[in-house]
Design a protein around this motif. Structure first.
Motif, short mmCIF file in Angstrom:
data_model
loop_
_atom_site.label_atom_id
_atom_site.label_comp_id
_atom_site.label_asym_id
_atom_site.label_seq_id
_atom_site.Cartn_x
_atom_site.Cartn_y
_atom_site.Cartn_z
N ASN A 1 0.83 -1.21 0.00
CA ASN A 1 0.00 0.00 0.00
C ASN A 1 0.86 1.26 0.00
O ASN A 1 0.55 2.25 -0.67
N ASN B 1 2.28 1.72 -3.44
CA ASN B 1 1.23 2.24 -4.34
C ASN B 1 0.99 3.73 -4.10
O ASN B 1 0.75 4.50 -5.04
N ALA B 2 1.07 4.15 -2.82
CA ALA B 2 0.90 5.56 -2.52
C ALA B 2 2.03 6.39 -3.13
O ALA B 2 1.80 7.49 -3.65
N THR C 1 1.32 6.77 -6.70
CA THR C 1 0.23 7.72 -6.90
C THR C 1 0.72 9.16 -6.80
O THR C 1 0.32 10.03 -7.58
N ASN D 1 -6.63 6.48 3.45
CA ASN D 1 -7.49 5.49 2.79
C ASN D 1 -6.78 4.17 2.56
O ASN D 1 -7.43 3.12 2.46
N ILE D 2 -5.44 4.19 2.45
CA ILE D 2 -4.72 2.94 2.19
C ILE D 2 -4.26 2.28 3.48
O ILE D 2 -3.61 1.23 3.44
#
Length: 814
Positions: A56, A59-60, A63, A219-220
């Motif tokens: 996560n 992924n952040a 992003t 959120n993650i």
């Protein structure tokens, strides 16, 4: 005394205790597996938790890279916009037209801010030293903007006027941004893009919202109590929800955790802050080197990862306890009937159990002994019943072949299945007549002749059973009747191996007898056995004299396929019956019979075709829940169906067939037709249209192909689908045309021909009727939308061209 009672209980309940121990022993692996599963699951869940946290966080980071790339793309797109190139000049040098059209610059900025509103706080552009700053809401004086509209805590107006204009791209540490005297305070990270436009150095400033990045990190989070610290490219903190500050000693400890080796950069470490231990993970964005740290409280990690293993262990313990209870319950349930059965067997007067054998045996041993005695008794009983069954079978067949009607046909059929192994519903009778010579009676005694008769029966059984299930009896002296359970008549014929072996076996006694074999026709069910028997007997009586071995088969000649009722004709007849169209049905039947007569086919073939035509009516009766016996002319129909007795006079035979179908329709006229009748018809129509929509289609052509009238097929299709058949054909053609318009480069006229419409004008008219636009407009709109979707998707890929991504976003907004 107490010990004696326990010993007595154990000895008297040995089998019960053995059952309990057996059941309980099965629970030991459950407990062991539960403990092992607890340890393994704890480790696996912990590893999966760490993997998910790291994934996560990575992924952040990706992003954030996408956000920053998109921010650069927005600045590049703004500076490269045709409208901006035309009207974006310093206020001092702008002409009247440029000043009057300056509002368009705000619209361009507003468009780009709307595109990136999920991660960009604000955007503005200006020329250093100019008097104006351009916002999405319009142009504003620079001093008013930096002193009242957007106030940075660390960056004043002089800072923005004295930027290093040699650096094209500049990133600055996060700062607090407020509006109008301290209102709406938030944290932003300024990104600057400097470029030359119209000969002047222009600055585009994009404020990246750190609150939005913080929401994305929340959120993650696998656990809600996770804390985050984000460092920008310059190494300064841009977002921080932890208790660590740059002046704190924990700052150096945190950043030093991941500097020991390259392979540990994305690993996990522990850090203690204010007495609480945290699990620390790190991820670095690949494009802009932003560093992300996640701090998960160790207490929360343990609570998250220990839940499932604890449940696993508790479930195993509960299963073990429940298993012990069930072991006692089922042991009791198993033991009680066994004990009761043993007590019952002991009380029987018949000596099922020898009491001298009881010593040393538990209840199960005694039960086994009793069951052995019962099996012996059952075998004796079964042998007696088999004998009675054979006697009944012989008697029943004698009555059947003699012409009597059987009342208990179900019982006979059950015996044929269970005792004789007959599985097929079709039967064939074979009569074997031994014509004994005079020396047979002279040379053999009566006792010897009885032995010969018994041996002949055994020989016939062994010969037939190598090929097919059979039953052999001797209803008449010297005539052996073999009932054969056939799937089809071709299983037994004149050239069958059975008869070849039979001739070889009996040839050694040819001086005593001649052999005549008569084969009856294939019959269905018990009632047909009598007909097959009569046919076989007839063939025997028509045999030639003086021939040692001869075989005669009833209707031995097979029917050529060219004289059989085709499937297409059967469908047409069935559809006529379903629609109640007696005239159409009679026309179909007359046409079939006329064609057979013109072809000059033999009477045998004509009779077979006649039989198949009548079978269509029988099938229709079955679908309607009716039976052949419901007809008044059932006897005449059965003669055709089961005895193949058809009047040789063509006129008489046609009147019989006409009366048969007329009575079938009258019988079913008041019956509710099956729900699936019209549904099947509509499905056939739809299948035909699907396969031939690219050809010229008309109602007459479809109705003729299906085998019904135009009026009936039109009415049935309308009732089932709610639309006319012509509308359905056009809809299918337009659907295919739309696929070709989107996916191919064919011209409109070519597409019209592909879908079965030769006239281009007709195609255009039909297409516009159903779609509301012309084929050319449809192709243009669908391809434009398709391109927009593809371009918008490419905006998210870093390796795609940035200008194309921004163009796709702009087009999507418009």
């Amino acid at each position: 005394m107490f010990l004696k009672r326990i010993k007595h209980f154990i000895e008297s309940r040995r089998f019960f205790l053995t059952l309990v121990l057996y059941f309980v022993s099965f629970l030991t692996p459950v407990l062991i597996v539960g403990i092992m599963a607890y340890n393994n699951t704890t480790q696996v869940v912990r590893q999966e938790f760490e993997r998910k946290v790291q994934q996560n966080l990575s992924n952040a980071a990706d992003t954030i890279d996408e956000y920053l790339i998109s921010s650069h793309s927005v600045a590049i797109a703004f500076l490269g916009d045709d409208m901006v190139k035309k009207y974006f000049v310093p206020d001092q040098v702008a002409d009247i037209e440029q000043k009057s059209e300056r509002w368009r610059l705000s619209k361009v900025l507003e468009r780009y801010q709307n595109i990136t509103s999920n991660y960009i706080d604000s955007i503005f552009a200006y020329f250093p030293g100019d008097s104006l700053v351009y916002l999405p809401t319009g142009g504003i004086d620079q001093s008013i903007f930096f002193q009242r509209v957007q106030i940075y805590e660390s960056y004043d107006m002089d800072f923005w006027m004295d930027l290093d204009l040699e650096k094209t791209v500049q990133e600055y540490p996060a700062d607090v941004l407020t509006n109008y005297a301290g209102l709406n305070s938030r944290i932003v990270c300024p990104w600057v893009r400097i470029s030359n436009i119209n000969g002047y150095t222009a600055v585009v400033v994009i404020n990246i919202s750190m609150e939005q990045i913080g929401k994305m990190l929340d959120n993650i989070s696998v656990i809600d109590s996770t804390q985050y610290l984000v460092m920008g490219k310059s190494g300064e903190i841009v977002w921080n929800t932890t208790e660590i500050t740059e002046k704190d000693g924990k700052w150096e400890e945190l950043t030093g955790l991941f500097e020991s080796s390259e392979e540990n950069i994305t690993g996990f470490h522990y850090i203690k802050i204010n007495g609480q231990k945290y699990l620390v993970s790190k991820a670095v964005s690949s494009q802009f080197s932003w560093q992300l740290y996640s701090l998960v409280p160790l207490e929360g990690v343990n609570n998250f990862t220990s839940g499932i293993p604890k449940i696993t262990l508790i479930v195993c313990l509960v299963l073990t306890a429940g298993g012990i209870i069930l072991a006692l319950f089922f042991s009791k349930r198993i033991y009680s009937p066994i004990k009761s059965t043993v007590d019952t067997l002991k009380g029987q007067e018949d000596e099922f159990i020898c009491y001298q054998d009881e010593k040393g045996k538990n209840e199960l041993g005694l039960l086994r002994l009793g069951v052995d005695r019962l099996v012996e008794s059952q075998v004796r009983y079964k042998n007696q019943m088999n004998q009675y069954g054979k006697e009944y079978l012989e008697s029943a067949f004698r009555l059947l072949l003699s012409g009597a009607n059987l009342v208990k046909k179900d019982m006979l059929n059950q015996i044929m299945i269970q005792k004789m192994g007959f599985q097929e519903p079709n039967f064939m009778v074979c009569c074997i007549c031994f014509k004994f010579h005079s020396n047979y009676y002279k040379e053999l005694t009566e006792f010897q002749r009885q032995n010969v008769a018994e041996k002949l029966r055994t020989i016939l059984v062994s010969l037939f059973e190598e090929e097919i299930k059979c039953y052999v009896m001797e209803p008449r002296q010297n005539i052996y009747t073999c009932l054969l359970n056939c799937q089809e008549k071709s299983q037994i014929g004149e050239e069958s191996k059975v008869f070849c072996r039979m001739e070889d076996v009996l040839r050694y006694d040819k001086q005593y007898f001649d052999v005549v074999v008569g084969m009856g026709g294939l019959s269905y069910g018990i009632d047909g056995i009598r007909d097959s028997y009569h046919q076989a007997i007839t063939e025997v009586q028509n045999s030639q004299a003086g021939v040692f071995f001869q075989v005669h088969c009833y209707r031995a000649v097979s029917i050529p396929s060219s004289f059989q009722l085709l499937l297409e004709s059967q469908k047409k007849m069935m559809n006529s019956l379903k629609s109640g169209n007696c005239e159409q049905l009679q026309a179909i039947v007359d046409d079939l019979l006329d064609q057979s007569v013109k072809a000059g086919i033999p009477y045998e073939y004509y009779r077979y075709l006649y039989h198949q035509i009548m079978m269509v009516g029988v099938t229709f009766l079955s679908e309607q829940g009716k039976y052949l016996s419901d007809l008044t002319m059932a006897d005449e129909a059965e003669q055709v169906l089961f005895e193949m007795k058809i009047p040789e006079n063509p006129e008489v035979s046609r009147r019989l067939l006409k009366s048969f179908f007329h009575e079938v329709m009258e019988l079913c006229a008041n019956a509710t037709p099956p729900k699936s009748a019209t549904l099947i018809l509509v499905q056939e129509v739809q299948d035909y249209v699907k396969d031939h929509f690219d050809q010229q289609l008309g109602l007459e052509q479809i109705a003729d192909q299906i085998g019904v009238s135009v009026k009936y097929v039109s009415r049935a299709f309308k009732q089932r689908t709610g639309k006319n058949l012509t509308e359905y054909i056009n809809e299918m053609r337009i659907a295919k045309a739309k696929e070709l318009l989107i996916n191919t480069e064919y011209k409109i006229g070519e597409i019209a021909a592909f879908v079965g419409i030769d006239n281009r004008t007709t195609f255009l008219r039909i297409f516009k009727k159903y779609e509301g636009i012309s084929p050319v407009e449809f192709r243009s709109i669908r391809r434009t939308n398709h391109s927009v979707i593809k371009l918008e998707a490419s905006q998210k890929a870093p390796e795609k061209d940035e200008d194309n991504a921004i163009e796709a976003s702009i087009l999507y907004q418009e």
